[in-house]
Design an enzyme around this catalytic site. Sequence first.
Site, PDB file in Angstrom:
ATOM      1  CG  ASP A 172      -2.212   0.632   1.323  1.00  0.00           C
ATOM      2  OD1 ASP A 172      -2.625   1.578   0.370  1.00  0.00           O
ATOM      3  OD2 ASP A 172      -3.357  -0.440   1.528  1.00  0.00           O
ATOM      4  CG  ASP A 204      -4.527   5.459   1.067  1.00  0.00           C
ATOM      5  OD1 ASP A 204      -5.502   4.587   1.353  1.00  0.00           O
ATOM      6  OD2 ASP A 204      -4.440   6.674   1.946  1.00  0.00           O
TER       7      ASP A 204
END
Length: 562
Positions: free
Chosen positions: A98, A199
Amino acid sequence: MQRKWWKEAVVYQVYPRSFMDSNGDGIGDLNGVTSRLDYLAELGVDVLWLSPIYRSPNDDFGYDVSDYRAIMDEFGTMEDFDRLLQEVHARGMKLVLDLVVNHTSDEHPWFVESRKSKDSPYRDYYIWRPGRDGREPNNWRSVFTRSAWEFDADTGEYFLHLFSKRQPDLNWHNPEVRERVYEMMTWWLDKGIDGFRMDVINAIAKAEGLPDAPHTDADGYGWGGVHFLNLPKTHDYLQEMNKRVLSKYDIMTVGETGGVTTADARLFAGADRHELNMVFQFEHVDLLDSGPGGKWDVKPWSLEDMKTIMSRWQNDLYDVAWNSLFFNNHDQPRALSRFGNDGPYRVPAAKMLATFLHLLQGTPFIYQGEEIGMTNVRFAQIDDYRDVEILNLWQERVIEGGEDQELWMQRIYAKGRDNARTPMQWSASENAGFTTGTPWIAVNPNYEEINVEAERSRPDSIYQYYRKLIRLRKEHPVVVYGKYDLILSEHQQIYAYTRTLGDACWLVVNNFFAEPAEFVLPEDLRGRVDAAQLMIANYFVDSTESVRQFALRPYECRVYSL
Ligand code: GLC
Ligand code: CA
């Protein structure tokens, strides 16, 4: 259409904090993930995506990074990470991390320096502004609190935070910030990781002058998305990132892009755009069951809307970009409870939702526990919840605002992110086999019935069904590359479509409800029925039964090759 490994792959999202605890401190960790790789290999998934594992004070459980090149203390060490990566690769799988670069933690050294003085060389790494008439620089609402601005008394200015006040937004307009991010990405890619989930990547550019949001609510703040989502500048930055970093590796990239339209997605993920491989869109989870008041204004969803939304994404991206397919992640309530059934029809409903999703065109994402039919949770006390979004909301609406507690508990049951964050249910033993200690968030009490051990031992389980679905994808290119066409668009209960590739034509029929439904094959497909072959179904189907017309049981699904 171009073949790509990431189009053919199935991705499995791990939320490490809740996946497997290896040392009894109640918090899932990297060694825990490593210890369960054989399970994931047996499931058949190709790619693991780990929610953030970097050093973090955990205001937003890792989505607030204080050091991009270190592992969160609770999750282990860099050696643990290297071993995990090696073990993933040894099993022929890939590992995606991520990338959280719209903001950092307020404990990141850049921010610590930035807030020290207006002349700090790091000042411009973040978005600082003087107040306006003794108030915030503009009226933007943050996702997790009221104002998106926090006043910092030391230098007498405000900094921008689209999320919690402990997640200051980076200033992407500063080329030095971009350089530092690219260096960091390169460092991880050189270590051998196989890509990034990015993100809130469509929020990195902010409109010049930071104009006010067009509408405000009673508290004076409003959603300023038009001034920071999907701006043209964002595409410039992603193209730069692609050129400088991404294009040098054979990796997978998926952007988290709330609020995107298909037109935006064609820009982010268009095959000729040199930005990302795909994006997560949220219309089917943000809009379907939300009223005009937004996420917490819970309303019933309709199959008609589901058909409209999913078909639009299938059609508009066809041959131009590529879809991601998901119902669940760490921010969403469990789809089984939401769009399926977590009562008497839990098992057929879980299989039907999986069939529906995996047979669409795109790359499917499975969120941990989905493959065993995990459900939402209803904690009795607000104190049992851990999510910053829920806790801030409770503070603002119930404690300060005096709104009805029971109403808000119901809303949290329906939409709260902790629904997805209860520990993975491995077995019927204490704490669902997740930890020998006290779990950081309580286990869903239904673990004695719903757990991996039980699912693996039953041939007709949800888990075994997922394995079969994944195998189908590997064996039949039509599942990956076939063109989508909606059929029976007006049907109130059945969502049916075909997938076509060359001579192959697959028919996918899903009853989304507990009431039985009658399926009648459209005229133009009748010529193909003699060759019909059942590929997968969630109930027993008599092989002599005609494909022309049949009755579907509660949540029944069938896939035929015609
Ligand atoms: C993304 C993440 C979410 C997080 C937010 C802020 O939406 O998925 O969990 O709270 O960004 O980083
Ligand atoms: Ca641990």
